[in-house]
Scaffold this motif. Sequence first.
Motif, mmCIF file in Angstrom:
data_model
loop_
_atom_site.group_PDB
_atom_site.id
_atom_site.type_symbol
_atom_site.label_atom_id
_atom_site.label_comp_id
_atom_site.label_asym_id
_atom_site.label_seq_id
_atom_site.Cartn_x
_atom_site.Cartn_y
_atom_site.Cartn_z
ATOM 1 N N LEU A 188 0.841 -1.193 0.000
ATOM 2 C CA LEU A 188 0.000 0.000 0.000
ATOM 3 C C LEU A 188 0.880 1.248 0.000
ATOM 4 C CD1 LEU A 188 -2.531 -1.243 2.728
ATOM 5 C CD2 LEU A 188 -2.601 -1.646 0.252
ATOM 6 N N GLN A 189 1.573 1.476 -1.109
ATOM 7 C CA GLN A 189 2.442 2.642 -1.233
ATOM 8 C C GLN A 189 1.610 3.922 -1.282
ATOM 9 O OE1 GLN A 189 4.431 1.086 -4.827
ATOM 10 N NE2 GLN A 189 6.369 1.652 -3.883
ATOM 11 N N ILE A 190 2.173 4.984 -0.705
ATOM 12 C CA ILE A 190 1.564 6.312 -0.768
ATOM 13 C C ILE A 190 2.689 7.348 -0.867
ATOM 14 C CG2 ILE A 190 -0.676 5.966 0.352
ATOM 15 C CD1 ILE A 190 2.324 6.996 2.409
ATOM 16 N N PRO A 191 2.402 8.539 -1.392
ATOM 17 C CA PRO A 191 3.391 9.606 -1.252
ATOM 18 C C PRO A 191 3.465 9.987 0.217
ATOM 19 C CG PRO A 191 1.365 10.448 -2.235
ATOM 20 C CD PRO A 191 1.207 8.964 -2.129
ATOM 21 N N GLN A 192 4.664 10.059 0.743
ATOM 22 C CA GLN A 192 4.818 10.201 2.192
ATOM 23 C C GLN A 192 5.939 11.172 2.512
ATOM 24 O OE1 GLN A 192 5.869 6.520 4.153
ATOM 25 N NE2 GLN A 192 4.902 7.134 6.061
ATOM 26 N N ASP A 193 5.682 12.053 3.463
ATOM 27 C CA ASP A 193 6.695 12.959 3.973
ATOM 28 C C ASP A 193 7.212 12.374 5.281
ATOM 29 O OD1 ASP A 193 8.272 14.978 4.941
ATOM 30 O OD2 ASP A 193 6.757 16.559 4.780
ATOM 31 N N LEU A 194 8.355 11.706 5.212
ATOM 32 C CA LEU A 194 8.889 11.019 6.380
ATOM 33 C C LEU A 194 9.427 11.977 7.444
ATOM 34 C CD1 LEU A 194 10.675 8.054 4.583
ATOM 35 C CD2 LEU A 194 8.585 7.951 5.951
ATOM 36 N N SER A 195 9.512 13.260 7.107
ATOM 37 C CA SER A 195 9.916 14.248 8.113
ATOM 38 C C SER A 195 8.742 14.652 8.993
ATOM 39 C CB SER A 195 10.496 15.494 7.431
ATOM 40 O OG SER A 195 9.483 16.225 6.737
ATOM 41 N N ARG A 196 7.525 14.288 8.583
ATOM 42 C CA ARG A 196 6.333 14.581 9.375
ATOM 43 C C ARG A 196 6.039 13.421 10.325
ATOM 44 N NH1 ARG A 196 2.562 18.492 7.600
ATOM 45 N NH2 ARG A 196 3.138 19.500 5.632
ATOM 46 N N GLU A 197 5.815 13.736 11.572
ATOM 47 C CA GLU A 197 5.419 12.700 12.519
ATOM 48 C C GLU A 197 3.981 12.286 12.283
ATOM 49 O OE1 GLU A 197 6.098 9.892 15.363
ATOM 50 O OE2 GLU A 197 7.567 11.321 14.556
ATOM 51 N N THR A 198 3.114 13.286 11.976
ATOM 52 C CA THR A 198 1.682 13.019 11.817
ATOM 53 C C THR A 198 1.186 13.469 10.445
ATOM 54 O OG1 THR A 198 1.097 15.144 12.852
ATOM 55 C CG2 THR A 198 1.225 13.216 14.283
ATOM 56 N N THR A 199 0.162 12.806 9.989
ATOM 57 C CA THR A 199 -0.465 13.116 8.703
ATOM 58 C C THR A 199 -1.201 14.448 8.776
ATOM 59 O OG1 THR A 199 -0.678 10.787 8.138
ATOM 60 C CG2 THR A 199 -2.227 12.302 7.079
ATOM 61 N N PHE A 200 -1.136 15.207 7.672
ATOM 62 C CA PHE A 200 -1.770 16.531 7.627
ATOM 63 C C PHE A 200 -2.929 16.532 6.641
ATOM 64 C CE2 PHE A 200 -2.056 20.725 5.518
ATOM 65 C CZ PHE A 200 -2.475 21.477 6.616
ATOM 66 N N GLU A 201 -4.072 17.037 7.109
ATOM 67 C CA GLU A 201 -5.249 17.239 6.261
ATOM 68 C C GLU A 201 -5.847 18.603 6.573
ATOM 69 O OE1 GLU A 201 -8.065 13.914 5.878
ATOM 70 O OE2 GLU A 201 -6.801 12.796 7.272
ATOM 71 N N ASP A 202 -6.451 19.244 5.553
ATOM 72 C CA ASP A 202 -7.137 20.517 5.777
ATOM 73 C C ASP A 202 -8.135 20.739 4.645
ATOM 74 O OD1 ASP A 202 -8.026 23.071 6.231
ATOM 75 O OD2 ASP A 202 -6.047 23.910 6.665
ATOM 76 N N ASP A 203 -9.403 20.404 4.907
ATOM 77 C CA ASP A 203 -10.444 20.537 3.898
ATOM 78 C C ASP A 203 -10.794 21.984 3.581
ATOM 79 O OD1 ASP A 203 -10.586 17.797 3.780
ATOM 80 O OD2 ASP A 203 -12.298 17.636 5.144
ATOM 81 N N SER A 204 -10.340 22.909 4.430
ATOM 82 C CA SER A 204 -10.655 24.319 4.187
ATOM 83 C C SER A 204 -9.845 24.902 3.033
ATOM 84 C CB SER A 204 -10.418 25.146 5.460
ATOM 85 O OG SER A 204 -9.028 25.248 5.752
ATOM 86 N N ILE A 205 -8.776 24.215 2.638
ATOM 87 C CA ILE A 205 -7.971 24.661 1.497
ATOM 88 C C ILE A 205 -8.649 24.152 0.227
ATOM 89 C CG2 ILE A 205 -5.691 24.634 0.402
ATOM 90 C CD1 ILE A 205 -4.562 23.882 3.188
ATOM 91 N N THR A 206 -9.233 25.046 -0.544
ATOM 92 C CA THR A 206 -10.025 24.648 -1.706
ATOM 93 C C THR A 206 -9.425 25.074 -3.045
ATOM 94 O OG1 THR A 206 -11.381 26.638 -1.490
ATOM 95 C CG2 THR A 206 -12.170 24.637 -0.391
ATOM 96 N N ASP A 207 -8.525 26.045 -3.032
ATOM 97 C CA ASP A 207 -7.925 26.495 -4.284
ATOM 98 C C ASP A 207 -7.035 25.392 -4.855
ATOM 99 O OD1 ASP A 207 -7.122 28.733 -6.217
ATOM 100 O OD2 ASP A 207 -5.177 28.065 -5.440
ATOM 101 N N PRO A 208 -7.280 24.969 -6.109
ATOM 102 C CA PRO A 208 -6.502 23.849 -6.684
ATOM 103 C C PRO A 208 -4.993 24.083 -6.679
ATOM 104 C CG PRO A 208 -8.436 24.299 -8.028
ATOM 105 C CD PRO A 208 -8.353 25.406 -7.017
ATOM 106 N N LYS A 209 -4.558 25.306 -6.979
ATOM 107 C CA LYS A 209 -3.120 25.586 -7.002
ATOM 108 C C LYS A 209 -2.527 25.495 -5.604
ATOM 109 C CE LYS A 209 -2.959 28.447 -11.180
ATOM 110 N NZ LYS A 209 -2.607 29.779 -11.735
ATOM 111 N N GLU A 210 -3.281 25.982 -4.622
ATOM 112 C CA GLU A 210 -2.801 25.917 -3.246
ATOM 113 C C GLU A 210 -2.773 24.474 -2.753
ATOM 114 O OE1 GLU A 210 -1.437 27.830 0.375
ATOM 115 O OE2 GLU A 210 -1.372 28.193 -1.788
ATOM 116 N N ARG A 211 -3.775 23.697 -3.127
ATOM 117 C CA ARG A 211 -3.788 22.283 -2.745
ATOM 118 C C ARG A 211 -2.616 21.541 -3.392
ATOM 119 N NH1 ARG A 211 -7.711 20.593 0.288
ATOM 120 N NH2 ARG A 211 -7.081 18.430 -0.080
ATOM 121 N N ALA A 212 -2.335 21.859 -4.647
ATOM 122 C CA ALA A 212 -1.196 21.223 -5.321
ATOM 123 C C ALA A 212 0.116 21.581 -4.624
ATOM 124 C CB ALA A 212 -1.155 21.639 -6.785
ATOM 125 N N ARG A 213 0.229 22.821 -4.190
ATOM 126 C CA ARG A 213 1.453 23.251 -3.514
ATOM 127 C C ARG A 213 1.628 22.542 -2.177
ATOM 128 N NH1 ARG A 213 3.203 26.632 0.348
ATOM 129 N NH2 ARG A 213 1.079 27.282 0.919
#
Length: 255
Positions: free
Chosen positions: A173-198
């Motif tokens: 079950l591979q995923i893109p992963q930031d191993l420098s992060r201890e915890t997973t980050f989510e934020d549904d309030s970010i809706t702009d596609p360019k900002e989400r891509a960034r």
Amino acid sequence: MKKIFKLILNTIPRPLLIRLSYVARPVLALSLKGSTYNDPIDGRSFRSFLPYGYGHQRNNVLSPSTLSLERHRLLWLYLKNETDFFTAPHKVLHFAPEQAFYKLFRGMKNLDYTTTDLYSPLADVKADICNLPFKDNEYDIILCNHVLEHIPDDTKAMQELYRVLKPGGMAILQIPQDLSRETTFEDDSITDPKERARIFGQYDHVRVYGRDYFNKLRSIGFRVEEADYTKTLNPQDVERYCLAKGEIIPVCFKD
């Protein structure tokens, strides 16, 4: 040729780019033929690989022949060298089948091979990963790579993957992963596609997984091996195959 391809990457929508890339493969492979880098999936060698990336391009990562990326070649080497995937009979479920693998896996006589996805034209079964139409304990091996980061309810998806895997079975079950992060980050309030891509790597990703991803899989019931497979390889091979050093393969078992 590399400069032209890089310009194309920046101007053509990704779905169309993928289709065009497969049409152009013979030309790309011939123009970059050499001996510096090798694609272990088909054994062909090149003087360089191509750049690739969504938003932020990585240089020298896309194979001109199979169009595999680092994660595809790493998975291929792991399956070939560390498992009996290519030799023993297995009932396999493959989510969102990658073009680099699809025809090869489909043609393997030892595999009872089923593909599934909600949208992919390569899918044998059109299905929602959160509500799979398969029996409990049905598959020996599940391949579900770079899918869960698109799924809002990834807990439900993981539960379904666990349900349809046989006891003793293996899921990668591979995923893109930031191993420098201890915890997973989510934020549904970010809706702009360019900002989400960034922030998330792609506009259609719903989270950035951290190191807690492995424990979330364990909480579902999987026994998880965090396979740092590039660490076991010769450094020259890591460079020759254009792998991402330190990428972790989540190898999950249902005991």
